[in-house]
Design a protein around this motif. Sequence first.
Motif, PDB file in Angstrom:
ATOM      1  N   ALA A  71       0.831  -1.209   0.000  1.00 42.18           N
ATOM      2  CA  ALA A  71       0.000   0.000   0.000  1.00 42.18           C
ATOM      3  C   ALA A  71       0.865   1.258   0.000  1.00 42.18           C
ATOM      4  CB  ALA A  71      -0.934  -0.016   1.210  1.00 42.18           C
ATOM      5  N   LYS A  72       1.947   1.214   0.756  1.00 42.32           N
ATOM      6  CA  LYS A  72       2.867   2.353   0.816  1.00 42.32           C
ATOM      7  C   LYS A  72       3.547   2.573  -0.538  1.00 42.32           C
ATOM      8  CE  LYS A  72       5.916   4.210   4.285  1.00 42.32           C
ATOM      9  NZ  LYS A  72       6.669   3.971   5.487  1.00 42.32           N
ATOM     10  N   LEU A  73       3.917   1.491  -1.203  1.00 42.87           N
ATOM     11  CA  LEU A  73       4.529   1.595  -2.528  1.00 42.87           C
ATOM     12  C   LEU A  73       3.554   2.195  -3.542  1.00 42.87           C
ATOM     13  CD1 LEU A  73       6.402  -1.818  -2.712  1.00 42.87           C
ATOM     14  CD2 LEU A  73       7.455   0.441  -2.697  1.00 42.87           C
ATOM     15  N   LEU A  74       2.302   1.766  -3.495  1.00 39.17           N
ATOM     16  CA  LEU A  74       1.296   2.298  -4.410  1.00 39.17           C
ATOM     17  C   LEU A  74       1.090   3.791  -4.188  1.00 39.17           C
ATOM     18  CD1 LEU A  74      -1.312  -0.611  -4.276  1.00 39.17           C
ATOM     19  CD2 LEU A  74       0.124   0.014  -6.216  1.00 39.17           C
ATOM     20  N   ALA A  75       1.011   4.202  -2.933  1.00 36.57           N
ATOM     21  CA  ALA A  75       0.826   5.625  -2.615  1.00 36.57           C
ATOM     22  C   ALA A  75       2.031   6.441  -3.070  1.00 36.57           C
ATOM     23  CB  ALA A  75       0.589   5.802  -1.114  1.00 36.57           C
ATOM     24  N   THR A  76       3.216   5.923  -2.847  1.00 33.42           N
ATOM     25  CA  THR A  76       4.438   6.627  -3.250  1.00 33.42           C
ATOM     26  C   THR A  76       4.513   6.746  -4.767  1.00 33.42           C
ATOM     27  OG1 THR A  76       5.526   5.773  -1.269  1.00 33.42           O
ATOM     28  CG2 THR A  76       6.952   6.669  -2.982  1.00 33.42           C
ATOM     29  N   ALA A  77       4.145   5.684  -5.468  1.00 27.54           N
ATOM     30  CA  ALA A  77       4.147   5.713  -6.936  1.00 27.54           C
ATOM     31  C   ALA A  77       3.175   6.769  -7.459  1.00 27.54           C
ATOM     32  CB  ALA A  77       3.794   4.342  -7.488  1.00 27.54           C
ATOM     33  N   GLN A  78       2.032   6.931  -6.800  1.00 32.05           N
ATOM     34  CA  GLN A  78       1.077   7.959  -7.218  1.00 32.05           C
ATOM     35  C   GLN A  78       1.697   9.348  -7.100  1.00 32.05           C
ATOM     36  OE1 GLN A  78      -2.298   6.856  -4.735  1.00 32.05           O
ATOM     37  NE2 GLN A  78      -3.333   5.999  -6.525  1.00 32.05           N
ATOM     38  N   TYR A  79       2.429   9.595  -6.029  1.00 36.68           N
ATOM     39  CA  TYR A  79       3.131  10.874  -5.877  1.00 36.68           C
ATOM     40  C   TYR A  79       4.162  11.066  -6.990  1.00 36.68           C
ATOM     41  CZ  TYR A  79       1.278  12.382  -1.360  1.00 36.68           C
ATOM     42  OH  TYR A  79       0.458  12.835  -0.359  1.00 36.68           O
ATOM     43  N   TYR A  80       4.874   9.999  -7.314  1.00 33.58           N
ATOM     44  CA  TYR A  80       5.874  10.106  -8.381  1.00 33.58           C
ATOM     45  C   TYR A  80       5.204  10.466  -9.704  1.00 33.58           C
ATOM     46  CZ  TYR A  80       9.531   9.129 -11.735  1.00 33.58           C
ATOM     47  OH  TYR A  80      10.440   9.248 -12.754  1.00 33.58           O
ATOM     48  N   LEU A  81       4.117   9.776 -10.034  1.00 32.16           N
ATOM     49  CA  LEU A  81       3.428  10.051 -11.289  1.00 32.16           C
ATOM     50  C   LEU A  81       2.899  11.485 -11.334  1.00 32.16           C
ATOM     51  CD1 LEU A  81       1.581   6.649 -11.746  1.00 32.16           C
ATOM     52  CD2 LEU A  81       3.553   7.493 -13.052  1.00 32.16           C
ATOM     53  N   GLN A  82       2.428  11.989 -10.200  1.00 28.42           N
ATOM     54  CA  GLN A  82       1.981  13.384 -10.142  1.00 28.42           C
ATOM     55  C   GLN A  82       3.161  14.331 -10.358  1.00 28.42           C
ATOM     56  OE1 GLN A  82       0.035  13.692  -6.335  1.00 28.42           O
ATOM     57  NE2 GLN A  82      -1.795  12.612  -7.045  1.00 28.42           N
ATOM     58  N   SER A  83       4.331  13.961  -9.839  1.00 32.15           N
ATOM     59  CA  SER A  83       5.504  14.832  -9.960  1.00 32.15           C
ATOM     60  C   SER A  83       6.014  14.921 -11.397  1.00 32.15           C
ATOM     61  CB  SER A  83       6.631  14.369  -9.023  1.00 32.15           C
ATOM     62  OG  SER A  83       7.326  13.259  -9.568  1.00 32.15           O
ATOM     63  N   ILE A  84       5.809  13.857 -12.183  1.00 33.61           N
ATOM     64  CA  ILE A  84       6.262  13.893 -13.580  1.00 33.61           C
ATOM     65  C   ILE A  84       5.131  14.303 -14.525  1.00 33.61           C
ATOM     66  CG2 ILE A  84       8.119  12.215 -13.205  1.00 33.61           C
ATOM     67  CD1 ILE A  84       6.331  10.150 -14.697  1.00 33.61           C
ATOM     68  N   LYS A  85       3.943  14.508 -13.962  1.00 33.16           N
ATOM     69  CA  LYS A  85       2.777  14.962 -14.734  1.00 33.16           C
ATOM     70  C   LYS A  85       2.524  14.085 -15.960  1.00 33.16           C
ATOM     71  CE  LYS A  85       3.225  19.766 -13.212  1.00 33.16           C
ATOM     72  NZ  LYS A  85       3.968  19.459 -12.040  1.00 33.16           N
ATOM     73  N   SER A  86       2.582  12.791 -15.713  1.00 34.53           N
ATOM     74  CA  SER A  86       2.385  11.825 -16.787  1.00 34.53           C
ATOM     75  C   SER A  86       1.825  10.535 -16.201  1.00 34.53           C
ATOM     76  CB  SER A  86       3.728  11.550 -17.473  1.00 34.53           C
ATOM     77  OG  SER A  86       3.565  10.602 -18.496  1.00 34.53           O
ATOM     78  N   THR A  87       1.133   9.776 -17.028  1.00 33.40           N
ATOM     79  CA  THR A  87       0.628   8.486 -16.572  1.00 33.40           C
ATOM     80  C   THR A  87       0.961   7.398 -17.594  1.00 33.40           C
ATOM     81  OG1 THR A  87      -1.525   9.053 -17.503  1.00 33.40           O
ATOM     82  CG2 THR A  87      -1.254   9.368 -15.129  1.00 33.40           C
ATOM     83  N   PRO A  88       2.246   7.040 -17.669  1.00 30.54           N
ATOM     84  CA  PRO A  88       2.637   5.960 -18.587  1.00 30.54           C
ATOM     85  C   PRO A  88       2.145   4.611 -18.051  1.00 30.54           C
ATOM     86  CG  PRO A  88       4.473   6.574 -17.195  1.00 30.54           C
ATOM     87  CD  PRO A  88       3.366   7.547 -16.890  1.00 30.54           C
ATOM     88  N   ALA A  89       2.212   3.604 -18.888  1.00 28.07           N
ATOM     89  CA  ALA A  89       1.934   2.247 -18.426  1.00 28.07           C
ATOM     90  C   ALA A  89       2.952   1.921 -17.330  1.00 28.07           C
ATOM     91  CB  ALA A  89       2.052   1.262 -19.575  1.00 28.07           C
ATOM     92  N   CYS A  90       2.474   1.353 -16.234  1.00 32.82           N
ATOM     93  CA  CYS A  90       3.339   1.080 -15.073  1.00 32.82           C
ATOM     94  C   CYS A  90       3.170  -0.345 -14.592  1.00 32.82           C
ATOM     95  CB  CYS A  90       2.977   1.999 -13.901  1.00 32.82           C
ATOM     96  SG  CYS A  90       3.094   3.741 -14.243  1.00 32.82           S
TER      97      CYS A  90
END
Length: 111
Positions: A71-90
């Motif tokens: 759950a912590k990894l998923l939340a952290t990944a969401q922050y990363y995706l927001q920081s790069i302003k992109s939603t690539p396949a992950c």
Amino acid sequence: MNLKGSQAEQQAAEYLQQQGLTIITRNWACRAGEIDLIAKDGAQLVFVEVRMRRASRFGGAAASITAAKQAKLLATAQYYLQSIKSTPACRFDAICIDDQAITWLKNCISA
């Protein structure tokens, strides 16, 4: 991070590079947590958790990725995706190092 942890992450990064992945960043952190490695596998962004265990008496490295850790990894990944302003396949992978054996678990955490 302790020396053993940084050595495990270095070993994992080298292993993934040998498999054709490109390491984007290491130890990306935000208030939600930290992601050990972020890599590219073709067009896919890969969040990688590195786990190391010297002995398997408590279930080995893979068993140490608990539901709370996921759950912590998923939340952290969401922050990363927001920081790069992109939603690539992950996808979420784990590199598990038990003693000296490396196991690469691809797509082991579902978003």
